[in-house]
Scaffold this active site. Structure first.
Site, PDB file in Angstrom:
ATOM      1  N   MET A  12     -17.101 -40.466  44.684  1.00 27.91           N
ATOM      2  CA  MET A  12     -18.055 -40.330  45.781  1.00 27.91           C
ATOM      3  C   MET A  12     -19.456 -40.031  45.267  1.00 27.91           C
ATOM      4  O   MET A  12     -20.440 -40.609  45.739  1.00 27.91           O
ATOM      5  CB  MET A  12     -17.595 -39.232  46.750  1.00 27.91           C
ATOM      6  CG  MET A  12     -16.311 -39.539  47.474  1.00 27.91           C
ATOM      7  SD  MET A  12     -16.364 -41.094  48.408  1.00 27.91           S
ATOM      8  CE  MET A  12     -17.616 -40.712  49.631  1.00 27.91           C
ATOM      9  N   ASP A  31     -22.830 -32.644  36.816  1.00 28.66           N
ATOM     10  CA  ASP A  31     -21.402 -32.367  36.763  1.00 28.66           C
ATOM     11  C   ASP A  31     -21.188 -31.331  35.667  1.00 28.66           C
ATOM     12  O   ASP A  31     -22.155 -30.872  35.049  1.00 28.66           O
ATOM     13  CB  ASP A  31     -20.586 -33.647  36.505  1.00 28.66           C
ATOM     14  CG  ASP A  31     -19.200 -33.584  37.149  1.00 28.66           C
ATOM     15  OD1 ASP A  31     -18.434 -32.658  36.801  1.00 28.66           O
ATOM     16  OD2 ASP A  31     -18.874 -34.436  37.999  1.00 28.66           O
ATOM     17  N   VAL A  87     -17.921 -32.378  45.518  1.00 31.09           N
ATOM     18  CA  VAL A  87     -16.795 -31.935  44.708  1.00 31.09           C
ATOM     19  C   VAL A  87     -15.490 -32.061  45.481  1.00 31.09           C
ATOM     20  O   VAL A  87     -15.467 -32.348  46.676  1.00 31.09           O
ATOM     21  CB  VAL A  87     -16.993 -30.481  44.201  1.00 31.09           C
ATOM     22  CG1 VAL A  87     -18.274 -30.375  43.389  1.00 31.09           C
ATOM     23  CG2 VAL A  87     -17.007 -29.484  45.346  1.00 31.09           C
ATOM     24  N   GLU A  89     -11.869 -31.511  47.425  1.00 34.94           N
ATOM     25  CA  GLU A  89     -11.597 -30.798  48.668  1.00 34.94           C
ATOM     26  C   GLU A  89     -10.821 -29.496  48.455  1.00 34.94           C
ATOM     27  O   GLU A  89     -10.448 -28.842  49.426  1.00 34.94           O
ATOM     28  CB  GLU A  89     -10.821 -31.697  49.628  1.00 34.94           C
ATOM     29  CG  GLU A  89     -11.560 -32.950  50.051  1.00 34.94           C
ATOM     30  CD  GLU A  89     -12.752 -32.651  50.950  1.00 34.94           C
ATOM     31  OE1 GLU A  89     -12.703 -32.947  52.141  1.00 34.94           O
ATOM     32  OE2 GLU A  89     -13.758 -32.115  50.431  1.00 34.94           O
ATOM     33  N   LYS A  94     -14.695 -25.723  45.875  1.00 39.66           N
ATOM     34  CA  LYS A  94     -15.836 -26.023  46.740  1.00 39.66           C
ATOM     35  C   LYS A  94     -16.624 -24.750  47.053  1.00 39.66           C
ATOM     36  O   LYS A  94     -17.857 -24.743  47.027  1.00 39.66           O
ATOM     37  CB  LYS A  94     -15.351 -26.672  48.041  1.00 39.66           C
ATOM     38  CG  LYS A  94     -16.284 -27.743  48.589  1.00 39.66           C
ATOM     39  CD  LYS A  94     -15.606 -28.520  49.689  1.00 39.66           C
ATOM     40  CE  LYS A  94     -16.413 -29.740  50.109  1.00 39.66           C
ATOM     41  NZ  LYS A  94     -16.520 -30.787  49.093  1.00 39.66           N
ATOM     42  N   SER A 116     -14.411 -34.518  53.597  1.00 43.07           N
ATOM     43  CA  SER A 116     -13.609 -35.314  54.520  1.00 43.07           C
ATOM     44  C   SER A 116     -12.814 -34.455  55.494  1.00 43.07           C
ATOM     45  O   SER A 116     -12.277 -34.969  56.465  1.00 43.07           O
ATOM     46  CB  SER A 116     -12.644 -36.211  53.732  1.00 43.07           C
ATOM     47  OG  SER A 116     -11.770 -35.426  52.936  1.00 43.07           O
ATOM     48  N   HIS A 137     -20.212 -36.933  56.137  1.00 43.52           N
ATOM     49  CA  HIS A 137     -19.027 -37.547  55.561  1.00 43.52           C
ATOM     50  C   HIS A 137     -19.336 -39.001  55.225  1.00 43.52           C
ATOM     51  O   HIS A 137     -19.338 -39.870  56.092  1.00 43.52           O
ATOM     52  CB  HIS A 137     -17.850 -37.452  56.537  1.00 43.52           C
ATOM     53  CG  HIS A 137     -16.586 -38.023  55.987  1.00 43.52           C
ATOM     54  ND1 HIS A 137     -15.544 -38.433  56.783  1.00 43.52           N
ATOM     55  CD2 HIS A 137     -16.183 -38.255  54.701  1.00 43.52           C
ATOM     56  CE1 HIS A 137     -14.573 -38.893  56.035  1.00 43.52           C
ATOM     57  NE2 HIS A 137     -14.934 -38.808  54.769  1.00 43.52           N
ATOM     58  N   ASN A 140     -16.038 -44.288  51.467  1.00 43.03           N
ATOM     59  CA  ASN A 140     -15.895 -44.928  50.157  1.00 43.03           C
ATOM     60  C   ASN A 140     -15.505 -46.401  50.325  1.00 43.03           C
ATOM     61  O   ASN A 140     -14.622 -46.700  51.139  1.00 43.03           O
ATOM     62  CB  ASN A 140     -14.807 -44.183  49.365  1.00 43.03           C
ATOM     63  CG  ASN A 140     -14.643 -44.726  47.963  1.00 43.03           C
ATOM     64  OD1 ASN A 140     -15.598 -45.119  47.319  1.00 43.03           O
ATOM     65  ND2 ASN A 140     -13.413 -44.747  47.481  1.00 43.03           N
ATOM     66  N   ASN A 187     -11.012 -38.668  59.527  1.00 44.12           N
ATOM     67  CA  ASN A 187      -9.845 -38.188  58.794  1.00 44.12           C
ATOM     68  C   ASN A 187      -8.856 -37.421  59.656  1.00 44.12           C
ATOM     69  O   ASN A 187      -7.719 -37.205  59.242  1.00 44.12           O
ATOM     70  CB  ASN A 187     -10.279 -37.353  57.591  1.00 44.12           C
ATOM     71  CG  ASN A 187     -10.712 -38.255  56.454  1.00 44.12           C
ATOM     72  OD1 ASN A 187     -10.485 -39.457  56.496  1.00 44.12           O
ATOM     73  ND2 ASN A 187     -11.338 -37.702  55.444  1.00 44.12           N
TER      74      ASN A 187
END
Length: 280
Positions: A12, A31, A87, A89, A94, A116, A137, A140, A187
């Site tokens: 993502m 990162d 990052v 879920e 998170k 999500s 959100h 992808n 979702n």
């Protein structure tokens, strides 16, 4: 344009960084590991070269990468005015990232959580300034999806909403306004579908190929639910279903044991080379 931060160089984060850079934004992509960032730059190069084949615009990989600066650690985001966190879920991870962002970023920085399933109000509760936190959100693959869900939290300010809408407009995204509820719209429905499809394979009712063929052939879906799981990431699907199960305490969100086994085995879908299908 102001510098835009992107946290997380997974699937993502790569898509978000590429989309921003293609629209002319200067991007700082961070990162925890230099190797991950090197792989991200290589992935962006591949994605740009394949863009026309996937029905997208012609993209100059060198031009886009020239607008993306990579760095290890969140400290590199101290000058950004708006950022997107991407990052995993997993709540503990998170929450830790957002706690650090709250310390690193200036008080005027807008923090967008790309999630999500995790409620935005819960994410915002980690920091001292919940009014600057908002959810977006992204779908992808990010460059190919023109619509996002826009989710203000309980404390999100009108200014934060306005700045986020301006950012989305600048990269050509349309948004659907959604209230803050775990799973939002997409979702809340999709994860149930994928989870139940995994149960069909787990119980031996049908193969993954058969399940997906029913959805493609009978309902006209371009991808079946298990192909979609491989694209999103089987591990990401599992974490999202677990968040829904925890939040709603409803047995209909019970995670399929097969998703847990595949995640433990490293069968995460396209990104690992094998999931419900095998990829070369």
């Amino acid at each position: 344009m102001a510098v835009t931060g992107v946290v997380g160089a997974g699937v993502m984060g790569i898509g978000v960084a590429q989309d921003f850079a293609a629209a002319g934004h200067e991007v700082v992509l961070v990162d925890k590991d230099e190797r991950i960032l090197e792989e991200a730059r290589a992935a962006i190069t591949r994605n740009c070269r394949l863009s026309r084949l996937m029905g997208g615009p012609a993209l100059d990989a060198d031009e886009i990468l020239a607008r993306i600066t990579t760095a290890v650690g969140l400290a590199a985001l101290d000058k950004t005015e708006i950022l997107v966190e991407n990052v995993t879920e997993d709540w503990d991870i998170k929450a830790a990232v957002h706690a650090e962002l709250d310390e690193v970023c200036g008080p005027g920085t807008v923090i967008i959580a790309n999630t999500s399933a995790v409620p935005i109000t819960r994410i915002a509760s980690v920091g001292k300034n919940p009014g600057r936190v908002i959810g977006v959100h992204f779908m992808n693959p990010v460059p190919q999806k023109p619509v996002v869900e826009l989710i203000p939290g309980f404390h999100t300010t009108p200014e934060t909403i306005l700045r986020t809408r301006e950012l989305l407009t600048s990269i050509g995204k349309r948004w659907v306004d959604v209230k803050d509820a775990s799973g939002f719209v997409s979702n809340r429905v999709l994860m149930l579908t994928v989870n139940e499809a995994a149960y069909l394979v787990h119980e031996g009712v049908a193969t993954a190929e058969s399940v997906d063929e029913v959805f493609r052939g009978c309902f006209g879906h371009p991808m079946g639910p298990l192909e979609t799981a491989d694209l999103i990431g089987v591990d990401t699907i599992l974490y999202s279903v677990e968040v829904l199960y925890e939040h709603y305490a409803d047995s209909k969100y019970r995670p399929c044991p097969l998703l847990k086994q595949m995640t433990d085995a490293g069968l995460h879908g396209r990104k690992s080379g094998r999931g419900f299908y095998t990829y070369s």
